[in-house]
Motif scaffolding. Structure first.
Motif, short mmCIF file in Angstrom:
data_model
loop_
_atom_site.label_atom_id
_atom_site.label_comp_id
_atom_site.label_asym_id
_atom_site.label_seq_id
_atom_site.Cartn_x
_atom_site.Cartn_y
_atom_site.Cartn_z
N HIS A 27 -37.65 -89.38 82.98
CA HIS A 27 -36.14 -89.22 82.68
C HIS A 27 -35.70 -87.98 82.04
O HIS A 27 -36.94 -87.84 81.87
N SER A 28 -34.43 -87.51 82.02
CA SER A 28 -34.67 -86.07 82.01
C SER A 28 -34.02 -86.42 79.66
O SER A 28 -34.22 -85.12 80.07
N ILE A 29 -33.85 -87.15 79.81
CA ILE A 29 -34.15 -87.25 77.58
C ILE A 29 -34.84 -87.91 77.01
O ILE A 29 -35.87 -87.26 76.58
N TYR A 30 -35.45 -89.16 77.59
CA TYR A 30 -35.76 -90.00 76.29
C TYR A 30 -37.61 -89.62 77.08
O TYR A 30 -38.06 -89.89 77.57
N TYR A 31 -37.96 -89.83 75.96
CA TYR A 31 -39.33 -89.82 75.71
C TYR A 31 -39.83 -90.79 75.54
O TYR A 31 -39.17 -92.13 75.94
N TRP A 32 -40.71 -91.50 75.73
CA TRP A 32 -41.59 -92.61 76.19
C TRP A 32 -42.47 -93.13 74.68
O TRP A 32 -43.01 -92.46 73.98
N SER A 33 -42.23 -94.23 74.39
CA SER A 33 -42.47 -94.14 72.87
C SER A 33 -42.99 -95.42 72.63
O SER A 33 -42.97 -96.83 73.51
N ILE A 34 -44.39 -95.48 71.78
CA ILE A 34 -44.95 -97.37 71.44
C ILE A 34 -45.34 -97.34 69.99
O ILE A 34 -45.84 -96.65 69.27
N ALA A 35 -45.17 -97.97 69.10
CA ALA A 35 -45.13 -98.04 67.95
C ALA A 35 -46.51 -98.88 67.70
O ALA A 35 -46.96 -98.88 66.37
N GLU A 36 -46.03 -100.19 67.93
CA GLU A 36 -47.69 -101.13 68.63
C GLU A 36 -47.84 -101.70 69.98
O GLU A 36 -46.52 -101.99 70.02
N ALA A 37 -48.64 -102.26 70.50
CA ALA A 37 -49.40 -103.03 71.47
C ALA A 37 -50.44 -104.13 71.32
O ALA A 37 -50.98 -103.83 70.18
#
Length: 753
Positions: free
Chosen positions: A739-749
């Motif tokens: 993706h050209s802009i957005y991070y991949w984020s995880i707060a909890e899993a």
């Protein structure tokens, strides 16, 4: 009789001037809106909704926008204070647009008239009061709010202050009731004024009520306010519940952005006729210019106050010491400005300065304290001076309008603004625009100017009339905005063949003007609308907007799990992804009817997926291919922390969850928290018992699941991926696309067992 005839003349004059100053709106009351079709059209939609529902009912809290969200009314002002003016128009057969324009015109007429009543009460002069009404009603600063009807409806403020003074003078209960009712209606008209005008009311009660001599009157005023506040309580509670559920709040940076520049006092609104369109600020909220006449009268007020004799008393070392401290730190700031950062060391002590705004902050505080402890101020407090109260109140509002970090021509000049102190009080953190505190400030400045004018006008009748006439002409020129720009209404598209129970999604979604137009069209076709616009953007809407922009139209199927969805595709929206998606879903039915080039498709009701009945297990260890040290945040039990790629997501970004032992894994849950748009665009989930050999358990696009999670529990925005149970210890999550802009984020899993 004279007082009645003067009030009648003032009312007629303000009405005539309102018609003239808003030309040509009077010729298009039912088919145009003033200035633009942005906020005015959105507010028109809100007025329509108030006219057809009963406040505080379940239906009222759930207007037909942002479908399928519930409680969407709490995203913006409810506008209940405008109901007496606008709902009555609609109940008599008028359109929402007509209702908006009637309220718009009345906002000028009644602002002038109520200010006239207040200033006549305080000065005893109808001529001065008439000038004051002109200065407030058609003030250049109010023209800068021409698109915000809820702010233009500010006439309840002078009416409340007028009633409060009448109550202190007469003790009649009806004035206390009018005071509380006007305060309540002002708060019901606009959330900003509910807070900012309440600060003025608190200061008024402390200043004017003779607590030692007649405490009963003060208690009656406070009691009436308590009763009025009790009527607000259910609304405030509803807002708090919904906004907490949705995880909505204002960031410090956002609030700081909407503070006014100190120099905003000299920058006029671009809509005024006589002033140049000089707009150096990021937002129009910073145009605080109240007009040359009001500024000139303020200068006369300062000059008059300085020339007034003051009784000398014994030397007050505190006041003098504070003044000296202020001068000292101003000198330090000037030295930094001229010489740059400097420091001096004397033994173990080191004295220096590197910035100007910190010493200026100390000087500012010292001088404020010196002014408040001066003899003049003590005399004003002792005599309950209306002039000093309104002048100080206006100054305080101006200072508060600077926001969190005051700026002068864009450069910081104080370390922090006094508005920062208000951030500790309930409700202030939800107000995005500190600059709007200047609106009650303009009213207070107008009243102070009227009080000063009444004192300095010549005694000679002919000269006094000439001065008043000159001020009236100057005020009219100052506040002129002729012709008023008008905006056309969006086209209304027939929805023949569209099921009444279907929600309408207009594409493209996420463009302000198109979303507001879609909401307005909803007042005509009377169906739920997926599009929306408000003071807050709910998290599910951000996910939906980005998914559609990425060409992931499976989110439409997720919407259709709630009810059928009608796609209204604009003729200038050429999306190959949309056409390809439609061809792969034969149950998406095109409609023969089209209007203004709009193509329409109906997506039938989709089956509801079975719930994922599984136990959530927190991983004992987490590793990642990027930002390795931050991976532990995925399992720290805190939704406010996160792991992220710290750059736009790339194919191959990997996170591995370790359950610590082999379990029957039947899914995985990823909570994004407040970062709902940082979902992986395309994800592969693989399982392993040893961390070496992997078997793919699931793969696909995530947007639909992210939308579902943001709708079900917005504060978590949890993505739940389910698949057939398999024995595994490790779960690998790997992105498949960039993706050209957005991070991949995880707060909890969590692993689902």
């Amino acid at each position: 009789m004279i007082r009645t005839s003067a009030a009648r003349f003032a009312l007629i004059a303000y009405a005539a001037l309102t018609v003239v100053f808003t030309l040509p709106l009077g010729l298009h009351l039912g088919d145009r809106l003033p200035h633009d079709a942005g906020d005015p059209l959105f507010l028109t939609w809100g007025l329509w909704w108030n006219a057809r529902t009963v406040p505080l009912t379940t239906a009222w809290w759930n207007p037909p926008a942002f479908f399928p969200m519930t409680g969407a009314l709490a995203l913006s002002d409810h506008l209940l204070g405008l109901v007496p003016m606008t709902s009555s128009v609609q109940w008599l057969g008028g359109s929402p647009v007509l209702a908006y324009n009637v309220a718009f015109l009345l906002s000028f007429l009644l602002a002038g008239f109520c200010t006239f009543l207040l200033c006549r009460e305080l000065t005893g002069r109808a001529d001065v009061a008439f000038v004051a009404g002109l200065l407030f009603a058609f003030n250049p600063y109010r023209w800068s709010m021409v698109s915000h009807l809820q702010l233009l409806v500010a006439f309840w403020m002078p009416l409340a202050l007028f009633a409060s003074h009448r109550f202190l003078a007469t003790g009649a209960t009806r004035w206390a009731l009018l005071f509380a009712g006007a305060w309540l209606l002002q708060g019901l008209s606009n959330g900003y004024m509910l807070v900012f005008f309440s600060l003025v009311v608190i200061a008024w009660v402390l200043w004017f009520v003779p607590w030692r001599r007649e405490p009963r009157r003060g208690l009656v005023l406070l009691g009436s306010l308590v009763v009025a506040a009790g009527l607000l309580a259910p609304i405030l509670a509803g807002y708090s519940t919904i906004q907490t559920r949705e995880g909505l709040s204002r960031s410090i940076d956002e609030i700081d952005f909407y503070g006014a520049d100190v120099a905003g006092l000299i920058t006029p609104s671009s809509i005024t006729t006589v002033y140049p369109n000089w707009h150096p600020w990021p937002t129009s909220e910073e145009n605080l210019f109240p007009g040359v006449v009001l500024l000139g009268l303020s200068a006369v007020l300062v000059w008059w106050a300085i020339r007034q004799p003051v009784e000398r008393d014994r030397w007050r070392p505190g006041t003098v010491g504070l003044s000296v401290i202020g001068l000292t730190f101003v000198a330090i700031a000037v030295s930094v400005w001229i010489l740059g950062p400097w420091s001096v060391r004397a033994g173990p002590l080191r004295v220096g300065a590197a910035q100007t705004h910190k010493p200026l902050m100390i000087a500012f505080i010292a001088w404020c304290l010196a002014a408040l402890t001066s003899r003049r101020m003590r005399d004003a407090w002792h005599h309950r001076s209306p002039l000093v109260f309104h002048a100080l109140g206006a100054l305080a509002c101006y200072i508060l309008s600077w926001g969190l970090r005051p700026r002068l021509f864009g450069a910081p000049w104080l370390y922090f603004g006094p508005y920062s102190l208000l951030m500790h009080f309930p409700g202030l953190r939800e107000l995005r625009v500190p600059a709007r505190v200047w609106l009650p400030g303009v009213l207070l400045l107008t009243v102070a100017a009227a009080l000063a004018l009444a004192r300095i006008l010549p005694d000679d009748r002919r000269k006094r009339r000439a001065a008043i006439a000159a001020l009236i002409v100057a005020a009219l020129v100052d506040g002129a905005s002729i012709p008023l720009p008008l905006a056309s209404l969006p086209a209304l598209s027939p929805l023949d063949g569209v099921p009444m129970q279907a929600a309408v999604l207009e594409l493209p979604l996420g463009e302000l003007s198109r979303d507001i137009s879609a909401m307005y069209r909803g007042t005509w076709h009377d169906r739920p609308v997926v599009n929306g616009y408000s003071g807050y953007m709910p998290r599910h809407y951000e996910v939906l907007r980005h998914a559609l922009a990425d060409g992931d139209f499976d989110v439409v199927l997720e919407l259709a799990r709630h009810r059928p969805v009608t796609l209204a595709v604009a003729k200038d929206y050429a999306s190959e992804d949309l056409l390809a998606w439609i061809t792969t879903h034969p149950d998406v039915r095109p409609l023969e009817h089209a209007s203004h080039g709009t193509r329409m498709f109906v997506v039938p009701l989709q089956p509801t997926p079975p719930p994922v009945d599984a136990r959530a297990i927190r991983p004992v260890n987490v590793t990642a291919s990027v930002m390795v040290d931050a991976a532990r945040r995925i399992a720290d039990g805190d939704l406010t922390t996160r792991w992220d790629t710290h750059r736009a997501q790339h194919a191959g970004d990997t996170v591995i969850l370790d359950a610590g032992r082999a379990i029957a894994v039947r899914g995985v849950a990823l909570a994004l928290g407040e970062f709902a748009t940082d979902y992986p665009r395309n994800l592969e989930v693989s399982l392993s018992t040893d961390g070496t050999t992997w078997t793919q358990a699931w793969g696909g696009r995530i947007a639909a699941l992210a939308l579902r999670g943001a709708l079900v529990r917005p504060t978590e925005s949890q993505i739940r991926i389910a698949f057939a149970p398999q024995i595994a210890r490790f779960v690998r999550l790997r992105t498949l696309t960039d993706h050209s802009i957005y991070y991949w984020s995880i707060a909890e899993a969590w692993l689902l067992e």
